[in-house]
Design an enzyme around this catalytic site. Structure first.
Site, short mmCIF file in Angstrom:
data_model
loop_
_atom_site.label_atom_id
_atom_site.label_comp_id
_atom_site.label_asym_id
_atom_site.label_seq_id
_atom_site.Cartn_x
_atom_site.Cartn_y
_atom_site.Cartn_z
NE ARG A 171 -18.04 -5.89 -46.42
CZ ARG A 171 -17.05 -5.66 -47.29
NH1 ARG A 171 -16.37 -4.55 -47.25
NH2 ARG A 171 -16.79 -6.56 -48.23
CB SER A 225 -0.90 0.01 1.24
OG SER A 225 -1.50 1.28 1.43
#
Length: 471
Positions: free
Chosen positions: A333, A293
Site C-alpha cells: 500500500r 472588462s
C-alpha cells in the site's frame, strides 16, 4: 472559522466553478460514493448468504451523505490518513441503532483503500457521463461548422505566418479531429474504470475467509464471484487482480482527461488568435454579463476560450502528479503517493468537465466572418500559392538545366518582396506565354485551385466523429 470558511467554491478556479462536474466531484458527492461502495458490498455479502438479509436495507437507510458532517470527517481523517476510517465509524454507529447485524456486515473483508479507490472510480464514472455528453455536443457543432464552411476560403498559418490557401471548414474539421479522438479516449477510459478490491494487503484473505463461512444451505460462492458481483453492482469493470500498488488504472484515466483538455485547448488557442480585432475571422458567442472588462467597457473578451485554455494549461501538472505517484508506489500500500492522487484526479475531472462545458457552448455559438477570411487571404497575395508555382511553373523554365526554373521563380519572389512590384506582373514577365498561357497562369495563381484534399478530409473527419447535439 466554520466549515464554510474552508469550503472550495471555485473562486480561484473559474474554469470549472459552477459546472455540473464541479458539483459531481464535490466533497458531498465523494462521501456519497464512499457510502455507495460500502452499501453495495453489504448487498453482495447478503445476496451470497454472508450477511443478514435485512442488513442492506438497514445500511441503505443511513447511507445518505447528508447525514454526515464532511468538515468533521476531514478533520478526523488526519488520524488514519484517509476519510474512510472516520466515515466508517460514523456509518457503523448509525447502522447499529437499528441493526447490530447490519453494522457488523459493513466493511467486512474490505480495507480503506478498497473503498477509497473504488469510490474515486465511481465518482469518475459519474463525472465522465457529463463530460462525454458535452464533448458530443461540441463534436456535433464542430462537424456542422466544418460542413457549412467546407468551401469557405481562408489562409492557413504555419509558425504564425501565412502559408497556403485552405478552407475554414478544414480548420473546424481538424478541431473536431482532436476533440473527437480525445472523446473516444475518454469513452475508453470510462469503459475501463475498474473496481479495486484487495483487502488489507492485496491478498483478498479476509474476503476469502468470508466466502468460506457461508452457513448450511447458502449458495456456494468464491472470492472472485463476490468481487465480480460488486463490480457489476457499481457499474465498474472487473479487474484481473487488485491494483492497490499498480496505479496504471489511475494514470490511464488521468492521461485521457489530459488529452481532452489539450484538444479543447487547441480550439481555444485558435479562437483566441482568430478573434483578435486585427484578424477578426471569428467571434465567441455573446452572453449577458460575460466578456466585459472592469476598466474598459468597449472590450468583449473571449472568456470561454480564455478559461478553456487555462484548463488545458493546468491539467498537465496534475497528470504529472499522478504519474509521479504511480512511479513512487511502494510495498503493498503506497505511503503518501497514494494519498496525493486523490486531489490531483479530482482536479483533472473538474478541469476536463469545465473545458467540455465551455467548449460545447463555444462550438455551438461560434461566429464565423467570411469577409475577414477573404480579406486576410487576399492580403497574403499570390505568394500564398508559391508552392504550386514552384511545382508547376519552375520545371517548365529549366531549359535543360535542372534547377534553373526554381532559381528564376525564387528570384522573382525575392524581387517582388523587396521592390513591392506586383508578383503577377513579374511572374508573367519571367514565364513566357508560350510556356504558360494567361489562362494557365491565372489557374496557377487561384488559391481555390490549390486546396488539395481539403473537401475529402472534411468528409472523412466529420463522418468519423458525428457527435450528438444537445436535445
Amino acid at each position: 472559522m466554520g466549515a464554510a470558511d474552508s469550503a472550495d467554491y471555485g473562486l480561484l478556479s473559474p474554469a470549472w466553478a459552477g459546472t455540473p462536474v464541479a458539483e459531481l466531484t464535490g466533497d458531498r458527492q465523494l462521501l456519497q460514493a464512499l457510502l455507495d461502495v460500502e452499501l453495495e458490498w453489504v448487498r453482495v455479502l447478503a445476496s451470497a448468504g454472508l450477511a443478514d438479509p435485512e442488513a442492506p436495507a438497514a445500511v441503505a437507510a443511513v447511507s445518505d451523505a447528508s447525514r454526515y458532517d464532511a468538515a468533521s470527517l476531514a478533520e478526523r481523517a488526519q488520524g488514519g490518513g484517509n476519510p474512510v476510517i472516520p466515515l466508517l465509524a460514523d456509518l457503523r454507529t448509525q447502522a447499529r441503532e437499528s441493526s447490530p447485524k447490519a453494522a457488523a456486515a459493513i466493511h467486512r473483508g474490505a480495507t480503506s483503500q478498497d473503498i477509497m479507490d473504488t469510490a474515486l472510480m465511481l465518482l469518475a464514472r459519474r463525472a465522465l457521463e457529463v463530460i462525454l455528453a458535452d464533448a458530443d455536443r461540441a463534436a456535433a457543432a464542430l462537424g456542422a461548422t466544418a460542413r457549412r464552411h467546407a468551401a469557405t476560403l481562408c489562409v492557413a498559418r504555419t509558425l504564425t505566418q501565412h502559408s497556403l490557401p485552405s478552407t475554414f471548414g478544414l480548420r473546424a474539421a481538424q478541431w473536431l479531429h482532436g476533440v473527437g479522438s480525445a472523446a473516444q479516449g475518454l469513452r475508453t477510459a470510462a469503459d475501463n474504470l475498474q473496481l479495486q478490491w484487495g483487502g488489507a494487503s492485496g491478498t483478498l484473505a479476509a474476503v476469502s475467509l468470508a466466502a468460506g463461512s457461508a452457513g448450511p444451505g447458502a449458495e456456494r460462492t468464491t472470492t472472485f464471484d463476490l468481487t465480480a458481483r460488486l463490480a457489476r453492482g457499481l457499474g465498474l469493470a472487473e479487474p484481473l487482480a487488485p491494483w492497490q500498488t499498480n496505479r496504471l488504472p489511475v494514470t490511464a484515466l488521468g492521461a485521457a482527461l489530459q488529452d481532452f483538455t489539450a484538444a479543447a485547448g487547441k480550439v481555444a488557442n485558435d479562437v483566441l488568435l482568430l478573434s483578435r480585432p486585427e484578424i477578426g475571422e471569428v467571434s465567441e458567442p455573446r452572453a449577458a454579463g460575460r466578456g466585459g472588462s472592469s476598466a474598459m467597457p468597449q472590450k468583449q473578451n473571449p472568456v470561454l476560450s480564455v478559461l478553456i485554455r487555462s484548463a488545458a494549461l493546468a491539467a498537465p501538472g496534475y497528470g504529472m502528479q499522478l504519474n509521479a505517484a504511480a512511479a513512487a508506489a511502494d510495498d503493498e500500500r503506497p505511503s503518501g503517493s497514494w494519498h496525493v492522487e486523490w486531489q490531483a484526479l479530482r482536479s483533472l475531472l473538474r478541469l476536463a468537465g469545465g473545458a467540455a462545458a465551455k467548449l460545447a457552448e463555444l462550438a455551438e455559438g461560434l461566429q464565423i466572418h467570411p469577409d475577414a477570411l477573404t480579406r486576410n487571404l487576399e492580403s497574403a497575395g499570390p505568394l500564398v500559392v508559391s508552392e504550386k508555382i514552384m511545382a508547376v511553373a519552375a520545371p517548365l523554365l529549366d531549359d535543360g538545366v535542372p534547377g534553373r526554373g526554381k532559381e528564376i521563380i525564387a528570384d522573382t519572389v525575392a524581387r517582388s518582396l523587396s521592390s513591392g512590384e506586383p508578383f503577377e506582373e513579374l511572374l508573367r514577365a519571367a514565364v513566357p506565354p508560350e510556356v504558360l498561357s494567361d489562362a494557365e497562369l491565372k489557374n496557377i495563381l487561384d488559391p481555390a485551385e490549390y486546396l488539395g484534399e481539403a473537401t475529402a478530409l472534411i468528409e472523412r473527419i466529420t463522418a468519423a466523429y458525428p457527435g450528438k447535439p444537445s436535445a
